[in-house]
Design a protein around this motif. Structure first.
Motif, PDB file in Angstrom:
ATOM      1  N   MET A 185      14.268  51.074  73.092  1.00 47.56           N
ATOM      2  CA  MET A 185      14.964  51.914  71.885  1.00 47.56           C
ATOM      3  C   MET A 185      15.594  51.776  70.966  1.00 47.56           C
ATOM      4  SD  MET A 185      17.745  55.228  71.713  1.00 47.56           S
ATOM      5  CE  MET A 185      19.267  55.078  72.342  1.00 47.56           C
ATOM      6  N   ILE A 186      15.505  51.739  69.890  1.00 48.63           N
ATOM      7  CA  ILE A 186      16.775  51.019  68.656  1.00 48.63           C
ATOM      8  C   ILE A 186      18.115  52.059  68.527  1.00 48.63           C
ATOM      9  CG2 ILE A 186      17.333  50.502  65.892  1.00 48.63           C
ATOM     10  CD1 ILE A 186      14.560  50.629  65.404  1.00 48.63           C
ATOM     11  N   GLN A 187      19.226  50.783  69.180  1.00 49.43           N
ATOM     12  CA  GLN A 187      20.591  51.302  69.212  1.00 49.43           C
ATOM     13  C   GLN A 187      21.446  50.894  67.685  1.00 49.43           C
ATOM     14  OE1 GLN A 187      23.535  49.901  72.382  1.00 49.43           O
ATOM     15  NE2 GLN A 187      23.306  51.858  72.168  1.00 49.43           N
ATOM     16  N   ALA A 188      21.020  49.956  67.178  1.00 53.65           N
ATOM     17  CA  ALA A 188      21.877  50.070  66.421  1.00 53.65           C
ATOM     18  C   ALA A 188      20.665  48.312  65.166  1.00 53.65           C
ATOM     19  CB  ALA A 188      23.255  48.852  66.344  1.00 53.65           C
ATOM     20  N   ILE A 189      21.156  48.428  64.350  1.00 50.89           N
ATOM     21  CA  ILE A 189      20.778  47.702  63.317  1.00 50.89           C
ATOM     22  C   ILE A 189      21.672  46.542  61.795  1.00 50.89           C
ATOM     23  CG2 ILE A 189      19.411  47.679  61.519  1.00 50.89           C
ATOM     24  CD1 ILE A 189      17.836  50.636  61.911  1.00 50.89           C
ATOM     25  N   TYR A 190      22.035  46.049  62.213  1.00 51.20           N
ATOM     26  CA  TYR A 190      22.236  44.629  60.972  1.00 51.20           C
ATOM     27  C   TYR A 190      21.635  43.511  60.193  1.00 51.20           C
ATOM     28  CZ  TYR A 190      25.825  46.693  65.111  1.00 51.20           C
ATOM     29  OH  TYR A 190      26.886  47.228  65.099  1.00 51.20           O
ATOM     30  N   VAL A 191      22.487  43.968  59.116  1.00 49.53           N
ATOM     31  CA  VAL A 191      22.066  42.865  58.613  1.00 49.53           C
ATOM     32  C   VAL A 191      23.167  41.943  57.978  1.00 49.53           C
ATOM     33  CG1 VAL A 191      19.684  44.115  58.041  1.00 49.53           C
ATOM     34  CG2 VAL A 191      21.582  45.015  56.831  1.00 49.53           C
ATOM     35  N   ALA A 192      23.043  41.652  57.466  1.00 46.48           N
ATOM     36  CA  ALA A 192      24.087  40.048  56.479  1.00 46.48           C
ATOM     37  C   ALA A 192      22.715  40.241  55.228  1.00 46.48           C
ATOM     38  CB  ALA A 192      23.974  39.235  57.213  1.00 46.48           C
ATOM     39  N   LYS A 193      24.149  39.940  53.862  1.00 47.89           N
ATOM     40  CA  LYS A 193      22.940  39.496  52.508  1.00 47.89           C
ATOM     41  C   LYS A 193      23.695  38.079  52.522  1.00 47.89           C
ATOM     42  CE  LYS A 193      24.179  44.372  50.225  1.00 47.89           C
ATOM     43  NZ  LYS A 193      22.666  44.467  49.948  1.00 47.89           N
ATOM     44  N   LYS A 194      23.918  37.735  52.914  1.00 45.95           N
ATOM     45  CA  LYS A 194      23.903  35.636  53.413  1.00 45.95           C
ATOM     46  C   LYS A 194      24.163  35.289  54.132  1.00 45.95           C
ATOM     47  CE  LYS A 194      25.909  35.725  47.813  1.00 45.95           C
ATOM     48  NZ  LYS A 194      26.292  35.781  46.987  1.00 45.95           N
ATOM     49  N   SER A 195      23.629  33.357  54.421  1.00 48.88           N
ATOM     50  CA  SER A 195      23.691  32.984  55.476  1.00 48.88           C
ATOM     51  C   SER A 195      25.783  32.648  55.852  1.00 48.88           C
ATOM     52  CB  SER A 195      23.186  31.527  55.752  1.00 48.88           C
ATOM     53  OG  SER A 195      23.537  30.883  56.466  1.00 48.88           O
ATOM     54  N   LYS A 196      25.978  33.091  56.871  1.00 48.83           N
ATOM     55  CA  LYS A 196      26.985  32.903  57.296  1.00 48.83           C
ATOM     56  C   LYS A 196      28.400  34.362  56.951  1.00 48.83           C
ATOM     57  CE  LYS A 196      27.143  27.800  57.602  1.00 48.83           C
ATOM     58  NZ  LYS A 196      27.403  26.722  57.212  1.00 48.83           N
ATOM     59  N   GLN A 197      27.752  35.266  56.055  1.00 42.61           N
ATOM     60  CA  GLN A 197      28.445  36.029  55.807  1.00 42.61           C
ATOM     61  C   GLN A 197      28.034  37.449  57.359  1.00 42.61           C
ATOM     62  OE1 GLN A 197      26.221  39.361  53.192  1.00 42.61           O
ATOM     63  NE2 GLN A 197      28.373  38.819  51.578  1.00 42.61           N
ATOM     64  N   GLY A 198      28.987  38.031  57.497  1.00 34.85           N
ATOM     65  CA  GLY A 198      29.363  38.943  58.008  1.00 34.85           C
ATOM     66  C   GLY A 198      28.073  40.037  57.949  1.00 34.85           C
ATOM     67  N   GLN A 199      27.083  40.498  59.055  1.00 32.97           N
ATOM     68  CA  GLN A 199      26.832  41.782  59.096  1.00 32.97           C
ATOM     69  C   GLN A 199      26.921  42.938  58.876  1.00 32.97           C
ATOM     70  OE1 GLN A 199      24.061  40.759  63.410  1.00 32.97           O
ATOM     71  NE2 GLN A 199      22.415  40.354  61.756  1.00 32.97           N
ATOM     72  N   VAL A 200      26.212  43.979  58.395  1.00 37.23           N
ATOM     73  CA  VAL A 200      26.632  45.450  58.677  1.00 37.23           C
ATOM     74  C   VAL A 200      25.788  46.137  58.982  1.00 37.23           C
ATOM     75  CG1 VAL A 200      27.201  47.208  56.237  1.00 37.23           C
ATOM     76  CG2 VAL A 200      27.500  44.801  56.007  1.00 37.23           C
ATOM     77  N   GLY A 201      26.215  47.045  59.641  1.00 38.93           N
ATOM     78  CA  GLY A 201      25.826  48.104  60.558  1.00 38.93           C
ATOM     79  C   GLY A 201      25.195  49.081  59.534  1.00 38.93           C
ATOM     80  N   ILE A 202      23.911  49.303  59.767  1.00 40.03           N
ATOM     81  CA  ILE A 202      23.169  50.376  58.761  1.00 40.03           C
ATOM     82  C   ILE A 202      22.151  51.637  59.606  1.00 40.03           C
ATOM     83  CG2 ILE A 202      23.344  48.922  56.646  1.00 40.03           C
ATOM     84  CD1 ILE A 202      20.518  48.362  57.150  1.00 40.03           C
ATOM     85  N   ASP A 203      21.928  52.881  58.859  1.00 37.94           N
ATOM     86  CA  ASP A 203      21.457  53.237  60.061  1.00 37.94           C
ATOM     87  C   ASP A 203      19.650  53.467  60.223  1.00 37.94           C
ATOM     88  OD1 ASP A 203      23.271  54.572  60.943  1.00 37.94           O
ATOM     89  OD2 ASP A 203      23.497  56.243  60.049  1.00 37.94           O
ATOM     90  N   ALA A 204      19.119  52.590  59.133  1.00 34.54           N
ATOM     91  CA  ALA A 204      17.872  52.333  58.312  1.00 34.54           C
ATOM     92  C   ALA A 204      17.578  51.165  57.717  1.00 34.54           C
ATOM     93  CB  ALA A 204      17.430  53.851  57.706  1.00 34.54           C
ATOM     94  N   VAL A 205      16.423  51.158  57.249  1.00 37.48           N
ATOM     95  CA  VAL A 205      15.827  49.390  56.693  1.00 37.48           C
ATOM     96  C   VAL A 205      14.607  49.672  56.519  1.00 37.48           C
ATOM     97  CG1 VAL A 205      17.847  47.898  57.671  1.00 37.48           C
ATOM     98  CG2 VAL A 205      15.584  47.885  58.742  1.00 37.48           C
ATOM     99  N   LYS A 206      14.190  48.988  55.518  1.00 37.08           N
ATOM    100  CA  LYS A 206      12.787  48.876  55.423  1.00 37.08           C
ATOM    101  C   LYS A 206      12.370  47.310  55.686  1.00 37.08           C
ATOM    102  CE  LYS A 206       9.035  48.580  51.644  1.00 37.08           C
ATOM    103  NZ  LYS A 206       9.483  47.889  50.378  1.00 37.08           N
ATOM    104  N   VAL A 207      11.016  46.841  56.207  1.00 37.92           N
ATOM    105  CA  VAL A 207      10.426  45.695  56.650  1.00 37.92           C
ATOM    106  C   VAL A 207       9.218  45.805  55.669  1.00 37.92           C
ATOM    107  CG1 VAL A 207      12.277  45.306  59.138  1.00 37.92           C
ATOM    108  CG2 VAL A 207       9.600  46.754  58.989  1.00 37.92           C
ATOM    109  N   ASP A 208       8.793  44.220  55.514  1.00 40.50           N
ATOM    110  CA  ASP A 208       8.101  43.710  55.006  1.00 40.50           C
ATOM    111  C   ASP A 208       7.433  43.648  55.684  1.00 40.50           C
ATOM    112  OD1 ASP A 208       8.273  45.952  52.489  1.00 40.50           O
ATOM    113  OD2 ASP A 208       9.310  44.152  51.416  1.00 40.50           O
TER     114      ASP A 208
END
Length: 152
Positions: free
Chosen positions: A1-24
């Motif tokens: 199962m998905i335990q956590a989701i992380y994104v970073a808006k820019k390269s080398k930027q820290g990732q932020v945990g979020i509960d849901a994302v859209k994928v294309d």
């Protein structure tokens, strides 16, 4: 199962945990640094096993957080190495496991410290660094969603 989701808006930027994302389809996670990049297969989205993070911490006396691996999706009870060359789904979203997400010097430098060299970090993550995948269909991913293998 998905335990956590992380994104970073820019390269080398820290990732932020979020509960849901859209994928294309063909592009990846909306709002992530790798969205729409197509330099190589499997760049759409990355996965890592929570068990691998825990083993690294236990085996090397470390305490890295889930986001420090720089992977997008942290899984629980999913053997990611078995998904290479396989189509799988999470909810209604389909993926294709392209290749293992083997560690690189960037991860080595990021996790190196007084007790572990960059080289030791890279060696520790070989074959446990996660999975690179292509997003095949557009949809929403949420923490807690289950994985399903589609082509056995």
């Amino acid at each position: 199962m998905i335990q956590a989701i992380y994104v970073a808006k820019k390269s080398k930027q820290g990732q932020v945990g979020i509960d849901a994302v859209k994928v294309d389809a063909g592009k990846g996670i909306v709002g992530d640094r790798n969205y729409g990049k197509r330099r190589e297969q499997g760049q759409n989205i990355t996965f890592v096993e929570n068990e691998a993070i825990a083993a690294f911490n236990r085996n090397f006396g470390q305490s890295i957080g889930q986001s420090e691996t720089r992977r997008n999706i942290v899984t629980q009870n999913v053997r990611l190495n078995q998904l290479v060359g396989q189509e799988f789904s999470i909810g209604d979203v389909r993926f294709y496991g392209v290749e293992l997400c083997e560690p690189c010097s960037v991860l080595g430098r990021a996790l190196a410290n007084d007790s572990l060299t960059s080289s030791q970090v890279v060696k520790a993550w070989v074959r446990t660094g996660g999975l690179r995948a292509n997003v095949l269909t557009t949809g929403i991913l949420k923490v807690g969603m289950q994985f399903n293998l589609l082509n056995r």
